[in-house]
Write a protein that holds these residues in place. Sequence first.
Motif, PDB file in Angstrom:
ATOM      1  N   SER A 211       0.949  -1.217  -0.013  1.00  0.00           N
ATOM      2  CA  SER A 211      -0.028   0.062  -0.100  1.00  0.00           C
ATOM      3  C   SER A 211       0.813   1.323   0.012  1.00  0.00           C
ATOM      4  CB  SER A 211      -0.948  -0.149   1.167  1.00  0.00           C
ATOM      5  OG  SER A 211      -1.820  -0.959   1.219  1.00  0.00           O
ATOM      6  N   THR A 212       0.560   2.195  -0.826  1.00  0.00           N
ATOM      7  CA  THR A 212       1.464   3.489  -0.787  1.00  0.00           C
ATOM      8  C   THR A 212       0.848   4.318  -1.762  1.00  0.00           C
ATOM      9  OG1 THR A 212       3.920   4.112  -2.052  1.00  0.00           O
ATOM     10  CG2 THR A 212       2.645   2.470  -3.085  1.00  0.00           C
ATOM     11  N   ASP A 213       1.381   5.470  -2.033  1.00  0.00           N
ATOM     12  CA  ASP A 213       0.780   6.619  -2.869  1.00  0.00           C
ATOM     13  C   ASP A 213       1.201   6.077  -4.274  1.00  0.00           C
ATOM     14  OD1 ASP A 213       2.994   8.452  -3.972  1.00  0.00           O
ATOM     15  OD2 ASP A 213       3.535   8.115  -1.927  1.00  0.00           O
ATOM     16  N   PRO A 214       0.405   6.556  -5.289  1.00  0.00           N
ATOM     17  CA  PRO A 214       0.672   6.294  -6.734  1.00  0.00           C
ATOM     18  C   PRO A 214       1.963   6.439  -7.258  1.00  0.00           C
ATOM     19  CG  PRO A 214      -1.513   7.294  -6.439  1.00  0.00           C
ATOM     20  CD  PRO A 214      -0.705   7.446  -5.290  1.00  0.00           C
ATOM     21  N   ALA A 215       2.441   7.706  -6.821  1.00  0.00           N
ATOM     22  CA  ALA A 215       3.591   7.988  -7.384  1.00  0.00           C
ATOM     23  C   ALA A 215       4.738   7.278  -6.970  1.00  0.00           C
ATOM     24  CB  ALA A 215       4.087   9.500  -7.292  1.00  0.00           C
ATOM     25  N   ALA A 216       4.752   6.513  -5.726  1.00  0.00           N
ATOM     26  CA  ALA A 216       5.798   5.834  -5.366  1.00  0.00           C
ATOM     27  C   ALA A 216       5.601   4.448  -6.031  1.00  0.00           C
ATOM     28  CB  ALA A 216       5.819   5.965  -3.556  1.00  0.00           C
ATOM     29  N   LEU A 217       4.429   4.018  -5.991  1.00  0.00           N
ATOM     30  CA  LEU A 217       4.060   2.669  -6.684  1.00  0.00           C
ATOM     31  C   LEU A 217       4.574   2.670  -7.877  1.00  0.00           C
ATOM     32  CD1 LEU A 217       2.805  -0.008  -7.000  1.00  0.00           C
ATOM     33  CD2 LEU A 217       0.746   1.184  -7.796  1.00  0.00           C
ATOM     34  N   TRP A 218       4.375   3.597  -8.770  1.00  0.00           N
ATOM     35  CA  TRP A 218       4.774   3.649 -10.002  1.00  0.00           C
ATOM     36  C   TRP A 218       6.471   3.597 -10.330  1.00  0.00           C
ATOM     37  CZ3 TRP A 218       2.142   2.105 -13.991  1.00  0.00           C
ATOM     38  CH2 TRP A 218       2.979   2.307 -15.605  1.00  0.00           C
ATOM     39  N   ASN A 219       7.333   4.261  -9.318  1.00  0.00           N
ATOM     40  CA  ASN A 219       8.655   4.194  -9.330  1.00  0.00           C
ATOM     41  C   ASN A 219       9.337   2.996  -8.616  1.00  0.00           C
ATOM     42  OD1 ASN A 219       8.817   6.912 -10.388  1.00  0.00           O
ATOM     43  ND2 ASN A 219       8.468   7.754  -8.370  1.00  0.00           N
ATOM     44  N   ASN A 220       8.280   2.251  -8.071  1.00  0.00           N
ATOM     45  CA  ASN A 220       8.884   0.701  -7.459  1.00  0.00           C
ATOM     46  C   ASN A 220       8.789  -0.400  -8.418  1.00  0.00           C
ATOM     47  OD1 ASN A 220       9.287  -1.525  -6.056  1.00  0.00           O
ATOM     48  ND2 ASN A 220       8.296  -0.591  -4.231  1.00  0.00           N
ATOM     49  N   GLU A 221      10.061  -0.566  -9.137  1.00  0.00           N
ATOM     50  CA  GLU A 221      10.005  -1.208 -10.438  1.00  0.00           C
ATOM     51  C   GLU A 221       9.909  -3.049  -9.844  1.00  0.00           C
ATOM     52  OE1 GLU A 221      10.211  -0.739 -13.498  1.00  0.00           O
ATOM     53  OE2 GLU A 221      10.734   1.444 -13.331  1.00  0.00           O
ATOM     54  N   ALA A 222      10.219  -3.219  -8.727  1.00  0.00           N
ATOM     55  CA  ALA A 222      10.105  -4.807  -8.130  1.00  0.00           C
ATOM     56  C   ALA A 222       8.530  -5.080  -7.949  1.00  0.00           C
ATOM     57  CB  ALA A 222      10.803  -4.757  -6.894  1.00  0.00           C
ATOM     58  N   ILE A 223       7.936  -3.957  -7.496  1.00  0.00           N
ATOM     59  CA  ILE A 223       6.479  -4.259  -7.170  1.00  0.00           C
ATOM     60  C   ILE A 223       5.707  -4.176  -8.532  1.00  0.00           C
ATOM     61  CG2 ILE A 223       3.995  -3.133  -6.240  1.00  0.00           C
ATOM     62  CD1 ILE A 223       5.813  -4.463  -4.154  1.00  0.00           C
ATOM     63  N   LYS A 224       6.030  -3.539  -9.539  1.00  0.00           N
ATOM     64  CA  LYS A 224       5.415  -3.099 -10.745  1.00  0.00           C
ATOM     65  C   LYS A 224       5.733  -4.567 -11.792  1.00  0.00           C
ATOM     66  CE  LYS A 224       6.464   0.646 -13.336  1.00  0.00           C
ATOM     67  NZ  LYS A 224       7.319   1.559 -13.790  1.00  0.00           N
ATOM     68  N   THR A 225       6.918  -4.905 -11.798  1.00  0.00           N
ATOM     69  CA  THR A 225       7.061  -6.074 -12.409  1.00  0.00           C
ATOM     70  C   THR A 225       6.785  -7.654 -11.741  1.00  0.00           C
ATOM     71  OG1 THR A 225       9.510  -6.371 -11.448  1.00  0.00           O
ATOM     72  CG2 THR A 225       9.175  -5.127 -13.484  1.00  0.00           C
ATOM     73  N   GLN A 226       6.875  -7.580 -10.413  1.00  0.00           N
ATOM     74  CA  GLN A 226       6.551  -8.796  -9.897  1.00  0.00           C
ATOM     75  C   GLN A 226       5.077  -9.052  -9.571  1.00  0.00           C
ATOM     76  OE1 GLN A 226       8.878  -9.188  -6.439  1.00  0.00           O
ATOM     77  NE2 GLN A 226      10.772  -8.580  -7.416  1.00  0.00           N
ATOM     78  N   LEU A 227       4.460  -8.002  -9.385  1.00  0.00           N
ATOM     79  CA  LEU A 227       2.957  -8.010  -8.755  1.00  0.00           C
ATOM     80  C   LEU A 227       1.911  -7.646  -9.718  1.00  0.00           C
ATOM     81  CD1 LEU A 227       3.252  -7.114  -4.959  1.00  0.00           C
ATOM     82  CD2 LEU A 227       3.472  -9.335  -5.951  1.00  0.00           C
ATOM     83  N   LEU A 228       2.194  -6.637 -10.769  1.00  0.00           N
ATOM     84  CA  LEU A 228       1.610  -5.994 -11.594  1.00  0.00           C
ATOM     85  C   LEU A 228       1.594  -6.219 -13.085  1.00  0.00           C
ATOM     86  CD1 LEU A 228       1.145  -2.370 -10.146  1.00  0.00           C
ATOM     87  CD2 LEU A 228      -0.332  -4.365  -9.820  1.00  0.00           C
ATOM     88  N   GLY A 229       2.825  -6.996 -13.266  1.00  0.00           N
ATOM     89  CA  GLY A 229       3.178  -7.647 -14.661  1.00  0.00           C
ATOM     90  C   GLY A 229       3.595  -6.525 -15.712  1.00  0.00           C
ATOM     91  N   ILE A 230       4.035  -5.252 -15.034  1.00  0.00           N
ATOM     92  CA  ILE A 230       4.558  -4.402 -16.024  1.00  0.00           C
ATOM     93  C   ILE A 230       5.916  -4.486 -16.248  1.00  0.00           C
ATOM     94  CG2 ILE A 230       4.679  -1.731 -16.334  1.00  0.00           C
ATOM     95  CD1 ILE A 230       2.558  -1.583 -14.132  1.00  0.00           C
TER      96      ILE A 230
END
Length: 243
Positions: A211-230
Amino acid sequence: MLTVDGLHTYYDESHVLQGVSLTAARGAVTAVLGRNGVGKTTLCRSLVGLTPARAGHIRLDGVDITRLPPHRIHRLGVSLVPQGRHIFPSLTVRENLAIAMPRPAGPWDFAKVCAVFPRLAERSGHRGNELSGGEQQMLAIARALVAGPRLLVLDEPTEGLAPVLVREVAGVIRRLRDEGTSILLVEQNAAFAVTVADYAHVMAKGTVVHSTDPAALWNNEAIKTQLLGIPPAAPAPPPRRDL
């Protein structure tokens, strides 16, 4: 406004939600993101009583609504825009709205809905099956709004829409937030969600894991690739606009 604490929901013996906890603030857009199959739609169904949780609590402004039937949750001010829209294909735009509108009409009467969705005013006499996908999505949102919700739950509102229509949905969400509507936005399209959300939760395997603010989420490459498939180094979404 909304507090979900340790929610467990099953389909028969299939354990789908496995201890979901999250909050959604009043007057904000709160996003719930995740890949297909992590339990996002089941969360929506539990929130509105369609698939009741077996354990945990859902509180709306401090009132426990966990095991209330859907019609009582709706009367308390929670409206769902379901995945797939589910408008009535044989009814006109005006008829689809009329059957959802309370008597007397609340703040979201037909005139106000048409001010937000002018295309629906133009198509008010057309049946649901005569509308484009984007028009059907606008109608589904409008149908939920006429009930005058305190919390609007949007389940995958951009699914199947062309990019130009996704931008239109984003504009509608911003306008609703600015007019005071609290929104829970459940989405797989993270690039879209971070442009409109004030806060974001990420789900995986039936629970909230980040859980985080959207800007921090988009800058978190590990979360984006592992959990969101980006993919790594995906282009940044358009900057957020607070209208």
